[in-house]
Motif scaffolding. Structure first.
Motif, PDB file in Angstrom:
ATOM      1  N   HIS A   1      32.804 -70.381 -42.584  1.00 11.50           N
ATOM      2  CA  HIS A   1      33.775 -71.178 -43.340  1.00 11.50           C
ATOM      3  C   HIS A   1      35.202 -70.899 -42.870  1.00 11.50           C
ATOM      4  N   ARG A   2      35.497 -69.661 -42.517  1.00  9.61           N
ATOM      5  CA  ARG A   2      36.820 -69.354 -41.948  1.00  9.61           C
ATOM      6  C   ARG A   2      37.034 -70.156 -40.673  1.00  9.61           C
ATOM      7  N   THR A   3      36.024 -70.199 -39.818  1.00 11.51           N
ATOM      8  CA  THR A   3      36.139 -70.942 -38.560  1.00 11.51           C
ATOM      9  C   THR A   3      36.345 -72.422 -38.835  1.00 11.51           C
ATOM     10  N   ALA A   4      35.587 -72.973 -39.778  1.00  8.47           N
ATOM     11  CA  ALA A   4      35.751 -74.388 -40.135  1.00  8.47           C
ATOM     12  C   ALA A   4      37.170 -74.659 -40.621  1.00  8.47           C
TER      13      ALA A   4
ATOM     14  N   HIS B   1      31.488 -61.580 -55.586  1.00  9.29           N
ATOM     15  CA  HIS B   1      31.338 -62.846 -54.861  1.00  9.29           C
ATOM     16  C   HIS B   1      32.594 -63.710 -55.008  1.00  9.29           C
ATOM     17  N   LEU B   2      33.050 -63.865 -56.241  1.00  7.06           N
ATOM     18  CA  LEU B   2      34.240 -64.682 -56.491  1.00  7.06           C
ATOM     19  C   LEU B   2      35.463 -64.116 -55.777  1.00  7.06           C
ATOM     20  N   MET B   3      35.578 -62.796 -55.766  1.00  7.63           N
ATOM     21  CA  MET B   3      36.753 -62.197 -55.136  1.00  7.63           C
ATOM     22  C   MET B   3      36.724 -62.350 -53.615  1.00  7.63           C
ATOM     23  N   ARG B   4      35.533 -62.369 -53.025  1.00  7.69           N
ATOM     24  CA  ARG B   4      35.444 -62.609 -51.577  1.00  7.69           C
ATOM     25  C   ARG B   4      35.864 -64.049 -51.256  1.00  7.69           C
ATOM     26  N   LEU B   5      35.467 -64.984 -52.106  1.00  4.46           N
ATOM     27  CA  LEU B   5      35.905 -66.375 -51.911  1.00  4.46           C
ATOM     28  C   LEU B   5      37.419 -66.479 -52.063  1.00  4.46           C
ATOM     29  N   ARG B   6      37.953 -65.818 -53.064  1.00  6.01           N
ATOM     30  CA  ARG B   6      39.397 -65.860 -53.321  1.00  6.01           C
ATOM     31  C   ARG B   6      40.173 -65.282 -52.147  1.00  6.01           C
ATOM     32  N   GLU B   7      39.637 -64.211 -51.567  1.00  3.44           N
ATOM     33  CA  GLU B   7      40.297 -63.577 -50.425  1.00  3.44           C
ATOM     34  C   GLU B   7      40.348 -64.524 -49.225  1.00  3.44           C
ATOM     35  N   LEU B   8      39.240 -65.226 -48.954  1.00  9.89           N
ATOM     36  CA  LEU B   8      39.249 -66.166 -47.838  1.00  9.89           C
ATOM     37  C   LEU B   8      40.183 -67.341 -48.111  1.00  9.89           C
ATOM     38  N   GLN B   9      40.221 -67.792 -49.364  1.00  9.57           N
ATOM     39  CA  GLN B   9      41.129 -68.889 -49.700  1.00  9.57           C
ATOM     40  C   GLN B   9      42.590 -68.469 -49.540  1.00  9.57           C
ATOM     41  N   ASP B  10      42.905 -67.235 -49.864  1.00  8.02           N
ATOM     42  CA  ASP B  10      44.258 -66.719 -49.610  1.00  8.02           C
ATOM     43  C   ASP B  10      44.601 -66.837 -48.129  1.00  8.02           C
ATOM     44  N   GLU B  11      43.615 -66.568 -47.293  1.00  6.43           N
ATOM     45  CA  GLU B  11      43.829 -66.542 -45.845  1.00  6.43           C
ATOM     46  C   GLU B  11      43.937 -67.941 -45.241  1.00  6.43           C
ATOM     47  N   THR B  12      43.069 -68.867 -45.684  1.00  7.97           N
ATOM     48  CA  THR B  12      42.956 -70.157 -44.993  1.00  7.97           C
ATOM     49  C   THR B  12      43.347 -71.374 -45.831  1.00  7.97           C
ATOM     50  N   GLY B  13      43.167 -71.311 -47.147  1.00 14.11           N
ATOM     51  CA  GLY B  13      43.433 -72.468 -47.995  1.00 14.11           C
ATOM     52  C   GLY B  13      42.477 -73.625 -47.767  1.00 14.11           C
ATOM     53  N   GLY B  14      41.304 -73.364 -47.171  1.00 12.44           N
ATOM     54  CA  GLY B  14      40.412 -74.453 -46.768  1.00 12.44           C
ATOM     55  C   GLY B  14      39.371 -74.893 -47.767  1.00 12.44           C
ATOM     56  N   PHE B  15      39.215 -74.150 -48.872  1.00 12.05           N
ATOM     57  CA  PHE B  15      38.235 -74.561 -49.879  1.00 12.05           C
ATOM     58  C   PHE B  15      38.811 -75.660 -50.769  1.00 12.05           C
TER      59      PHE B  15
ATOM     60  N   LEU C   1      39.315 -67.593 -59.789  1.00  8.11           N
ATOM     61  CA  LEU C   1      39.647 -68.321 -58.562  1.00  8.11           C
ATOM     62  C   LEU C   1      40.940 -69.105 -58.744  1.00  8.11           C
ATOM     63  N   ASP C   2      42.027 -68.374 -58.864  1.00 10.70           N
ATOM     64  CA  ASP C   2      43.315 -69.000 -59.172  1.00 10.70           C
ATOM     65  C   ASP C   2      43.855 -69.848 -58.026  1.00 10.70           C
ATOM     66  N   ASN C   3      43.309 -69.675 -56.818  1.00  7.07           N
ATOM     67  CA  ASN C   3      43.842 -70.377 -55.646  1.00  7.07           C
ATOM     68  C   ASN C   3      42.950 -71.523 -55.168  1.00  7.07           C
ATOM     69  N   ILE C   4      41.917 -71.854 -55.917  1.00  6.83           N
ATOM     70  CA  ILE C   4      41.067 -73.003 -55.587  1.00  6.83           C
ATOM     71  C   ILE C   4      41.356 -74.096 -56.608  1.00  6.83           C
ATOM     72  N   ASP C   5      41.696 -75.285 -56.137  1.00  9.52           N
ATOM     73  CA  ASP C   5      42.227 -76.327 -57.011  1.00  9.52           C
ATOM     74  C   ASP C   5      41.216 -76.888 -57.993  1.00  9.52           C
ATOM     75  N   HIS C   6      39.957 -77.013 -57.562  1.00  9.32           N
ATOM     76  CA  HIS C   6      38.992 -77.759 -58.371  1.00  9.32           C
ATOM     77  C   HIS C   6      37.752 -76.934 -58.683  1.00  9.32           C
ATOM     78  N   MET C   7      37.184 -77.189 -59.856  1.00  3.70           N
ATOM     79  CA  MET C   7      35.936 -76.582 -60.306  1.00  3.70           C
ATOM     80  C   MET C   7      34.974 -77.715 -60.660  1.00  3.70           C
ATOM     81  N   LYS C   8      33.801 -77.653 -60.097  1.00  2.95           N
ATOM     82  CA  LYS C   8      32.835 -78.732 -60.301  1.00  2.95           C
ATOM     83  C   LYS C   8      31.731 -78.298 -61.264  1.00  2.95           C
TER      84      LYS C   8
END
Length: 381
Positions: free
Chosen positions: A206-209, A234-248, A285-292
């Motif tokens: 996902h980082r590469t994408a 799990h949530l914190m690992r997602l949050r960390e990647l979103q901090d880095e890339t903003g791609g989620f 997940l304060d840095n991910i805009d949407h929750m489905k």
């Protein structure tokens, strides 16, 4: 401003109202059974409305699961099949194009493409599947291949992730779904899917994408053998990647359905657990805009209620969903636009049709197959 919550939640309430980030310990505290789920819902709704106001999004989409034959035997999966099983199938080009045609004729903006890892199909079969649809129906957005499938393509081709993703994008890939994440922590992953891509591989893909400009979704499968610690990790690992890339783009908490799986002795999560997990996810997940709130898995009533517990999206019409229905989901296999909009309005929200990457869809009311993409949906930072 929220003034009355359970005393244990007061420090978290203060952080949420101030827009401060929650910690691992905060996440574990919110899973304390003494903490009322309604209080968590109030806090999650504060964040939800701060980001997305009163809007609730949906899209018009169709699923394509081109094969259920899979080399892996994940204990939680009811969809997979052996090659020689009566249940096993692999669609041919005509069947694949027919699904694309059906999607377009029903006004879909998205085709969601995932499936099994068929050990007799080469990478080119998966690539060309996208190409034939994209060539025939170029307006249809192809949300395709989870990180687990991309990892399998790496194994088949012995090529790097970025090269594979670039080739898939050239063939028609528009974005990636978030499946295959399950639970990242090896204590859990080794029990439920020990042979497939691990958490680090999922994050890497996902980082590469994201670095290539390909937007993706993210998920968490909960309610099986994991504990609250594994979920928050799990949530914190997602949050960390979103901090880095903003791609989620969006996070989807997926409730485990045990029927017809190797874990069928486990009781599926209750509606209260579903709502608690949705609320906690929105707060962490304060840095991910949407929750489905994926109505296929949660059930229509719980998904509708989740629009007040952090969720701002109900997914879509979802034609031809197989994976969770094979695992015992009793929800309908399709919801009309009218039904989705009514569910949203009943929940006190304003329905907004979006495309896969969260742009408004402008649709001709007299011809639903005639639509255009508008501006991006508004999200408060």
């Amino acid at each position: 401003m929220i003034h009355t919550v359970h005393p244990k939640l007061n420090p978290i309430r203060e952080k949420v109202e101030a827009g401060e980030r929650l910690t691992l310990d905060d996440g574990l505290l919110m899973y304390d059974p003494e903490v009322p789920v309604n209080d968590l819902g109030q806090l999650a709704n504060l964040v939800r409305e701060r980001k997305n106001g009163n809007k609730a999004y949906y899209n018009i989409n169709t699923h394509l699961n081109a094969t259920n034959v899979c080399v892996y035997r994940c204990i939680f999966c009811a969809f997979r099949s052996d090659l020689r099983s009566d249940k096993g199938y692999a669609m041919n080009d005509a069947q694949i194009l027919a699904r694309g045609k059906e999607a377009v004729e029903n006004g879909c903006t998205e085709l969601h493409v995932v499936g099994g890892l068929h050990h007799q199909r080469k990478f080119e079969w998966y690539r060309d599947l996208l190409k034939i649809i994209h060539d025939e129906y170029p307006k249809l957005h192809l949300k395709a291949w989870t990180a687990v499938e991309i990892n399998w393509f790496e194994f088949l081709t012995k090529r790097p992730t970025a090269e594979i993703l670039e080739e898939l994008r050239e063939a028609g890939l528009g974005s990636m779904p978030g499946g295959g994440a399950e639970i990242f922590h090896p204590e859990v992953r080794d029990q439920i899917c020990e042979h497939k891509a691990d958490g680090n591989n999922w994050i890497h893909i996902h980082r590469t994408a994201h670095n290539l400009g390909i937007r993706t979704n993210c998920t968490m499968l909960y309610g099986h053998v994991e504990k609250p610690l594994h979920r928050i990790d799990h949530l914190m690992r997602l949050r960390e990647l979103q901090d880095e890339t903003g791609g989620f783009q969006t996070f989807i908490p997926l409730a485990f359905h045990p029927e017809n799986t190797g874990l069928d002795h486990i009781k599926k999560p209750s509606a209260v657990e579903d709502l608690r997990t949705m609320a906690i996810s929105r707060l962490m997940l304060d840095n991910i805009d949407h929750m489905k709130a994926y109505w296929i898995m949660l059930g229509i009533g719980t998904a509708q209620t989740a629009l007040s517990y952090g969720a701002d999206d109900l997914d879509g019409t979802v034609r031809h969903e197989l994976i969770y229905h094979d695992a015992g989901a009793t929800t309908p296999e399709f919801l009309s636009v009218e039904k989705l909009e009514n569910l949203i309005r009943e929940a006190g929200r304003e329905p907004v049709e979006r495309d896969t990457i969260y742009r408004k869809v402008i649709r001709n009311s007299s011809d639903p197959t005639d639509w255009q993409i508008g501006e991006e949906v508004e999200v408060a930072v």
